[in-house]
Design a protein around this motif. Structure first.
Motif, PDB file in Angstrom:
ATOM      1  N   ALA A 187       0.865  -1.185   0.000  1.00  0.00           N
ATOM      2  CA  ALA A 187       0.000   0.000   0.000  1.00  0.00           C
ATOM      3  C   ALA A 187       0.896   1.227   0.000  1.00  0.00           C
ATOM      4  O   ALA A 187       1.018   1.935   1.004  1.00  0.00           O
ATOM      5  N   SER A 188       1.537   1.466  -1.127  1.00  0.00           N
ATOM      6  CA  SER A 188       2.576   2.498  -1.214  1.00  0.00           C
ATOM      7  C   SER A 188       2.116   3.880  -0.784  1.00  0.00           C
ATOM      8  O   SER A 188       2.908   4.656  -0.240  1.00  0.00           O
ATOM      9  N   SER A 189       0.855   4.216  -1.002  1.00  0.00           N
ATOM     10  CA  SER A 189       0.405   5.568  -0.676  1.00  0.00           C
ATOM     11  C   SER A 189      -0.088   5.717   0.758  1.00  0.00           C
ATOM     12  O   SER A 189      -0.409   6.823   1.182  1.00  0.00           O
ATOM     13  N   ASP A 190      -0.141   4.624   1.519  1.00  0.00           N
ATOM     14  CA  ASP A 190      -0.591   4.706   2.904  1.00  0.00           C
ATOM     15  C   ASP A 190       0.478   5.414   3.738  1.00  0.00           C
ATOM     16  O   ASP A 190       1.664   5.089   3.624  1.00  0.00           O
ATOM     17  N   PRO A 191       0.108   6.360   4.584  1.00  0.00           N
ATOM     18  CA  PRO A 191       1.111   7.073   5.372  1.00  0.00           C
ATOM     19  C   PRO A 191       1.881   6.175   6.357  1.00  0.00           C
ATOM     20  O   PRO A 191       2.971   6.543   6.789  1.00  0.00           O
ATOM     21  N   ASP A 192       1.337   5.004   6.681  1.00  0.00           N
ATOM     22  CA  ASP A 192       2.035   4.073   7.572  1.00  0.00           C
ATOM     23  C   ASP A 192       3.010   3.157   6.834  1.00  0.00           C
ATOM     24  O   ASP A 192       3.728   2.386   7.456  1.00  0.00           O
ATOM     25  N   ALA A 193       3.027   3.211   5.511  1.00  0.00           N
ATOM     26  CA  ALA A 193       3.866   2.302   4.718  1.00  0.00           C
ATOM     27  C   ALA A 193       5.344   2.637   4.894  1.00  0.00           C
ATOM     28  O   ALA A 193       5.736   3.805   4.971  1.00  0.00           O
ATOM     29  N   ARG A 194       6.148   1.604   4.954  1.00  0.00           N
ATOM     30  CA  ARG A 194       7.605   1.700   4.977  1.00  0.00           C
ATOM     31  C   ARG A 194       8.097   0.840   3.833  1.00  0.00           C
ATOM     32  O   ARG A 194       7.788  -0.338   3.770  1.00  0.00           O
ATOM     33  N   GLY A 195       8.839   1.416   2.881  1.00  0.00           N
ATOM     34  CA  GLY A 195       9.286   0.663   1.712  1.00  0.00           C
ATOM     35  C   GLY A 195       8.134   0.234   0.821  1.00  0.00           C
ATOM     36  O   GLY A 195       8.258  -0.738   0.085  1.00  0.00           O
ATOM     37  N   GLY A 196       7.011   0.928   0.905  1.00  0.00           N
ATOM     38  CA  GLY A 196       5.848   0.594   0.087  1.00  0.00           C
ATOM     39  C   GLY A 196       4.899  -0.399   0.733  1.00  0.00           C
ATOM     40  O   GLY A 196       3.844  -0.701   0.175  1.00  0.00           O
ATOM     41  N   TRP A 197       5.239  -0.902   1.913  1.00  0.00           N
ATOM     42  CA  TRP A 197       4.443  -1.924   2.591  1.00  0.00           C
ATOM     43  C   TRP A 197       3.975  -1.415   3.953  1.00  0.00           C
ATOM     44  O   TRP A 197       4.709  -0.719   4.640  1.00  0.00           O
ATOM     45  N   ILE A 198       2.762  -1.838   4.333  1.00  0.00           N
ATOM     46  CA  ILE A 198       2.321  -1.705   5.722  1.00  0.00           C
ATOM     47  C   ILE A 198       2.768  -2.989   6.408  1.00  0.00           C
ATOM     48  O   ILE A 198       2.496  -4.093   5.923  1.00  0.00           O
ATOM     49  N   TRP A 199       3.463  -2.859   7.512  1.00  0.00           N
ATOM     50  CA  TRP A 199       3.958  -3.998   8.286  1.00  0.00           C
ATOM     51  C   TRP A 199       3.060  -4.112   9.505  1.00  0.00           C
ATOM     52  O   TRP A 199       2.790  -3.113  10.178  1.00  0.00           O
ATOM     53  N   LEU A 200       2.590  -5.322   9.814  1.00  0.00           N
ATOM     54  CA  LEU A 200       1.688  -5.441  10.956  1.00  0.00           C
ATOM     55  C   LEU A 200       1.748  -6.820  11.571  1.00  0.00           C
ATOM     56  O   LEU A 200       2.285  -7.762  10.989  1.00  0.00           O
ATOM     57  N   THR A 201       1.181  -6.886  12.765  1.00  0.00           N
ATOM     58  CA  THR A 201       0.986  -8.159  13.451  1.00  0.00           C
ATOM     59  C   THR A 201      -0.503  -8.308  13.711  1.00  0.00           C
ATOM     60  O   THR A 201      -1.238  -7.323  13.807  1.00  0.00           O
ATOM     61  N   LYS A 202      -0.954  -9.542  13.801  1.00  0.00           N
ATOM     62  CA  LYS A 202      -2.353  -9.817  14.136  1.00  0.00           C
ATOM     63  C   LYS A 202      -2.377 -10.892  15.201  1.00  0.00           C
ATOM     64  O   LYS A 202      -1.812 -11.973  15.018  1.00  0.00           O
ATOM     65  N   GLY A 206      -8.026 -11.115  17.312  1.00  0.00           N
ATOM     66  CA  GLY A 206      -8.304 -10.522  16.005  1.00  0.00           C
ATOM     67  C   GLY A 206      -7.745  -9.117  15.852  1.00  0.00           C
ATOM     68  O   GLY A 206      -7.918  -8.493  14.811  1.00  0.00           O
ATOM     69  N   MET A 207      -7.063  -8.622  16.856  1.00  0.00           N
ATOM     70  CA  MET A 207      -6.531  -7.259  16.820  1.00  0.00           C
ATOM     71  C   MET A 207      -5.279  -7.190  15.963  1.00  0.00           C
ATOM     72  O   MET A 207      -4.396  -8.046  16.073  1.00  0.00           O
ATOM     73  N   GLU A 208      -5.216  -6.166  15.124  1.00  0.00           N
ATOM     74  CA  GLU A 208      -4.037  -5.904  14.307  1.00  0.00           C
ATOM     75  C   GLU A 208      -3.290  -4.698  14.858  1.00  0.00           C
ATOM     76  O   GLU A 208      -3.912  -3.754  15.348  1.00  0.00           O
ATOM     77  N   LYS A 209      -1.988  -4.752  14.736  1.00  0.00           N
ATOM     78  CA  LYS A 209      -1.149  -3.640  15.178  1.00  0.00           C
ATOM     79  C   LYS A 209      -0.189  -3.298  14.045  1.00  0.00           C
ATOM     80  O   LYS A 209       0.608  -4.139  13.622  1.00  0.00           O
ATOM     81  N   ARG A 210      -0.278  -2.080  13.561  1.00  0.00           N
ATOM     82  CA  ARG A 210       0.647  -1.624  12.525  1.00  0.00           C
ATOM     83  C   ARG A 210       1.997  -1.326  13.173  1.00  0.00           C
ATOM     84  O   ARG A 210       2.061  -0.658  14.198  1.00  0.00           O
ATOM     85  N   MET A 211       3.048  -1.793  12.523  1.00  0.00           N
ATOM     86  CA  MET A 211       4.398  -1.570  13.028  1.00  0.00           C
ATOM     87  C   MET A 211       4.911  -0.286  12.381  1.00  0.00           C
ATOM     88  O   MET A 211       5.217  -0.268  11.191  1.00  0.00           O
ATOM     89  N   LEU A 212       4.974   0.783  13.155  1.00  0.00           N
ATOM     90  CA  LEU A 212       5.294   2.099  12.613  1.00  0.00           C
ATOM     91  C   LEU A 212       6.773   2.434  12.665  1.00  0.00           C
ATOM     92  O   LEU A 212       7.204   3.406  12.062  1.00  0.00           O
ATOM     93  N   CYS A 246      10.989  -3.791  10.984  1.00  0.00           N
ATOM     94  CA  CYS A 246      10.569  -4.766   9.967  1.00  0.00           C
ATOM     95  C   CYS A 246      11.182  -4.440   8.612  1.00  0.00           C
ATOM     96  O   CYS A 246      11.765  -5.313   7.964  1.00  0.00           O
ATOM     97  N   VAL A 247      11.036  -3.192   8.180  1.00  0.00           N
ATOM     98  CA  VAL A 247      11.528  -2.819   6.850  1.00  0.00           C
ATOM     99  C   VAL A 247      13.052  -2.895   6.787  1.00  0.00           C
ATOM    100  O   VAL A 247      13.612  -3.283   5.760  1.00  0.00           O
TER     101      VAL A 247
END
Length: 157
Positions: free
Chosen positions: A87-102, A107-113, A117-118
């Protein structure tokens, strides 16, 4: 609160590799892992040659199941997912990817800001000890296990 990114049916997606992932790697310890990718991801492009490059399309989701041990029993279930969402245009993206854990229990997701990861996955863009090893050091879009021709395997070089 951002919408959830990993659908419940991710486990029905194809695997990106048949390599047994039970060896220690940074960020995942020595826990057993299985990597699934949605169909969008299997339409990645691979440019051969000295300026070779792998590019995954927007909307690619790679979900890595993490088990509690390195040798789970057949009845054991994964305890969490680590995931990459292109998701290159997402403000949370690093290297064009959103990195997360679930957390699979809640069922909770956590974006790695942060950049952990990157920065680790940047190693996939050069010759490295994990995945298909990337012997020609092509840009692989931060992905360690790049399938070959839409199936399990490694890019032919």
């Amino acid at each position: 609160r951002p919408p959830l990114l990993i659908p419940d049916g991710y486990a029905s997606w194809r695997r990106t590799t048949d390599v047994r992932l039970d060896y220690p790697i940074p960020g995942h310890e020595d826990r057993f892992r299985i990597i699934h990718m949605n169909d969008t991801g299997f339409s990645f492009s691979l440019v051969q040659g000295p300026s070779g490059r792998v590019q995954f399309p927007e909307g690619t989701i790679i979900a890595k199941e993490i088990y509690p041990t390195s040798n789970p029993q057949p009845a054991d279930k994964p305890v969490m997912l680590t995931a990459m969402v292109k998701a290159s245009s997402d403000p949370d993206a690093r290297g064009g990817w959103i990195w997360l854990t679930k957390d699979l229990a809640t069922g909770m997701e956590k974006r790695m800001l942060g950049d952990f990861c990157v920065q680790c996955h940047a190693n996939a863009n050069e010759a490295h000890p994990y995945g298909w090893k990337n012997p020609e050091a092509v840009f692989s879009d931060y992905v360690f296990f790049v399938p070959q021709n839409g199936s399990i395997g490694y890019p032919a070089r």
